[in-house]
Design a protein around this motif. Structure first.
Motif, mmCIF file in Angstrom:
data_model
loop_
_atom_site.group_PDB
_atom_site.id
_atom_site.type_symbol
_atom_site.label_atom_id
_atom_site.label_comp_id
_atom_site.label_asym_id
_atom_site.label_seq_id
_atom_site.Cartn_x
_atom_site.Cartn_y
_atom_site.Cartn_z
ATOM 1 N N ALA A 12 0.831 -1.206 0.000
ATOM 2 C CA ALA A 12 0.000 0.000 0.000
ATOM 3 C C ALA A 12 0.862 1.251 0.000
ATOM 4 C CB ALA A 12 -0.926 0.001 1.208
ATOM 5 N N LEU A 13 1.903 1.258 0.809
ATOM 6 C CA LEU A 13 2.778 2.431 0.878
ATOM 7 C C LEU A 13 3.497 2.659 -0.448
ATOM 8 C CD1 LEU A 13 4.238 1.973 4.446
ATOM 9 C CD2 LEU A 13 2.614 3.715 3.691
ATOM 10 N N LEU A 14 3.954 1.581 -1.068
ATOM 11 C CA LEU A 14 4.655 1.725 -2.342
ATOM 12 C C LEU A 14 3.726 2.072 -3.497
ATOM 13 C CD1 LEU A 14 7.238 -1.172 -2.042
ATOM 14 C CD2 LEU A 14 7.655 1.293 -1.858
ATOM 15 N N SER A 15 2.448 1.733 -3.367
ATOM 16 C CA SER A 15 1.507 2.085 -4.427
ATOM 17 C C SER A 15 0.926 3.487 -4.254
ATOM 18 C CB SER A 15 0.368 1.061 -4.487
ATOM 19 O OG SER A 15 -0.432 1.143 -3.332
ATOM 20 N N ALA A 16 1.182 4.106 -3.104
ATOM 21 C CA ALA A 16 0.717 5.482 -2.873
ATOM 22 C C ALA A 16 1.489 6.430 -3.794
ATOM 23 C CB ALA A 16 0.933 5.871 -1.416
ATOM 24 N N PRO A 17 0.909 7.574 -4.097
ATOM 25 C CA PRO A 17 1.600 8.530 -4.966
ATOM 26 C C PRO A 17 2.961 8.944 -4.382
ATOM 27 C CG PRO A 17 -0.673 9.201 -4.598
ATOM 28 C CD PRO A 17 -0.410 8.054 -3.689
ATOM 29 N N GLY A 18 3.913 9.135 -5.270
ATOM 30 C CA GLY A 18 5.259 9.527 -4.835
ATOM 31 C C GLY A 18 5.270 10.821 -4.045
ATOM 32 N N TRP A 19 4.413 11.771 -4.439
ATOM 33 C CA TRP A 19 4.397 13.048 -3.722
ATOM 34 C C TRP A 19 4.013 12.847 -2.261
ATOM 35 C CZ3 TRP A 19 0.309 14.816 -1.020
ATOM 36 C CH2 TRP A 19 -0.954 14.312 -1.332
ATOM 37 N N ALA A 20 3.174 11.838 -1.995
ATOM 38 C CA ALA A 20 2.741 11.603 -0.615
ATOM 39 C C ALA A 20 3.882 11.028 0.216
ATOM 40 C CB ALA A 20 1.547 10.659 -0.596
ATOM 41 N N ARG A 21 4.665 10.148 -0.390
ATOM 42 C CA ARG A 21 5.800 9.576 0.337
ATOM 43 C C ARG A 21 6.862 10.631 0.611
ATOM 44 N NH1 ARG A 21 7.330 4.930 -3.384
ATOM 45 N NH2 ARG A 21 6.018 6.003 -4.858
ATOM 46 N N ILE A 22 7.142 11.439 -0.379
ATOM 47 C CA ILE A 22 8.153 12.490 -0.207
ATOM 48 C C ILE A 22 7.618 13.610 0.675
ATOM 49 C CG2 ILE A 22 9.445 14.281 -1.432
ATOM 50 C CD1 ILE A 22 9.627 12.280 -3.772
ATOM 51 N N GLY A 23 6.321 13.863 0.593
ATOM 52 C CA GLY A 23 5.700 14.957 1.333
ATOM 53 C C GLY A 23 5.810 14.836 2.845
ATOM 54 N N LEU A 39 -1.304 8.728 2.516
ATOM 55 C CA LEU A 39 -0.748 7.418 2.849
ATOM 56 C C LEU A 39 -1.742 6.597 3.669
ATOM 57 C CD1 LEU A 39 2.933 8.410 3.629
ATOM 58 C CD2 LEU A 39 2.094 7.164 1.637
ATOM 59 N N ALA A 40 -2.424 7.241 4.598
ATOM 60 C CA ALA A 40 -3.445 6.548 5.398
ATOM 61 C C ALA A 40 -4.565 6.036 4.497
ATOM 62 C CB ALA A 40 -3.989 7.478 6.475
ATOM 63 N N LEU A 41 -4.950 6.806 3.495
ATOM 64 C CA LEU A 41 -5.984 6.365 2.556
ATOM 65 C C LEU A 41 -5.523 5.146 1.761
ATOM 66 C CD1 LEU A 41 -7.307 9.795 1.238
ATOM 67 C CD2 LEU A 41 -8.564 8.129 2.610
ATOM 68 N N ALA A 42 -4.259 5.108 1.393
ATOM 69 C CA ALA A 42 -3.720 3.966 0.662
ATOM 70 C C ALA A 42 -3.767 2.710 1.529
ATOM 71 C CB ALA A 42 -2.289 4.249 0.211
ATOM 72 N N ILE A 43 -3.437 2.846 2.807
ATOM 73 C CA ILE A 43 -3.483 1.703 3.718
ATOM 74 C C ILE A 43 -4.925 1.282 3.961
ATOM 75 C CG2 ILE A 43 -2.994 0.952 6.080
ATOM 76 C CD1 ILE A 43 -0.475 2.781 5.915
ATOM 77 N N ALA A 44 -5.815 2.243 4.135
ATOM 78 C CA ALA A 44 -7.232 1.927 4.350
ATOM 79 C C ALA A 44 -7.815 1.209 3.142
ATOM 80 C CB ALA A 44 -8.019 3.201 4.652
ATOM 81 N N ASP A 45 -7.381 1.586 1.954
ATOM 82 C CA ASP A 45 -7.861 0.930 0.739
ATOM 83 C C ASP A 45 -7.485 -0.542 0.744
ATOM 84 O OD1 ASP A 45 -9.036 0.887 -1.920
ATOM 85 O OD2 ASP A 45 -6.976 0.727 -2.660
ATOM 86 N N ILE A 46 -6.264 -0.846 1.150
ATOM 87 C CA ILE A 46 -5.823 -2.242 1.240
ATOM 88 C C ILE A 46 -6.650 -2.972 2.298
ATOM 89 C CG2 ILE A 46 -3.922 -3.728 2.031
ATOM 90 C CD1 ILE A 46 -3.442 -2.831 -0.761
ATOM 91 N N ALA A 47 -6.892 -2.330 3.442
ATOM 92 C CA ALA A 47 -7.651 -2.955 4.527
ATOM 93 C C ALA A 47 -9.077 -3.273 4.095
ATOM 94 C CB ALA A 47 -7.652 -2.054 5.754
ATOM 95 N N GLU A 48 -9.671 -2.428 3.286
ATOM 96 C CA GLU A 48 -11.041 -2.659 2.817
ATOM 97 C C GLU A 48 -11.118 -3.829 1.847
ATOM 98 O OE1 GLU A 48 -12.429 1.002 1.166
ATOM 99 O OE2 GLU A 48 -12.702 1.929 3.124
ATOM 100 N N ARG A 49 -10.033 -4.121 1.163
ATOM 101 C CA ARG A 49 -10.026 -5.208 0.188
ATOM 102 C C ARG A 49 -9.704 -6.562 0.811
ATOM 103 N NH1 ARG A 49 -6.070 -3.919 -4.075
ATOM 104 N NH2 ARG A 49 -5.313 -2.162 -2.918
ATOM 105 N N LEU A 50 -9.402 -6.595 2.108
ATOM 106 C CA LEU A 50 -9.133 -7.866 2.765
ATOM 107 C C LEU A 50 -10.396 -8.711 2.782
ATOM 108 C CD1 LEU A 50 -6.986 -6.738 5.833
ATOM 109 C CD2 LEU A 50 -6.197 -7.839 3.742
#
Length: 62
Positions: A12-23, A39-50
């Protein structure tokens, strides 16, 4: 709350936009907050797909 697999969180973290990781290291507070939210939204997206554990699976307290 279910525990998220570390590999899924890393994905999830690696699939988040680069600007968010650098930001997260941005000099201004509002950019850091926007990055953390993205980044939290990217993790939440993965959690919803479990997959749903099903009605026969007991939830264990952590």
């Amino acid at each position: 709350m279910e525990r998220i697999d570390i590999e899924q969180m890393a994905e999830a973290l690696l699939s988040a936009p680069g600007w968010a990781r650098i930001g997260l290291t941005a000099p201004t507070e509002h950019l850091r907050q926007q990055s953390a939210r993205e980044l939290a939204l990217a993790i939440a997206d993965i959690a919803e797909r479990l997959p749903d554990p099903g009605p026969d699976q007991m939830a264990l307290a952590l």
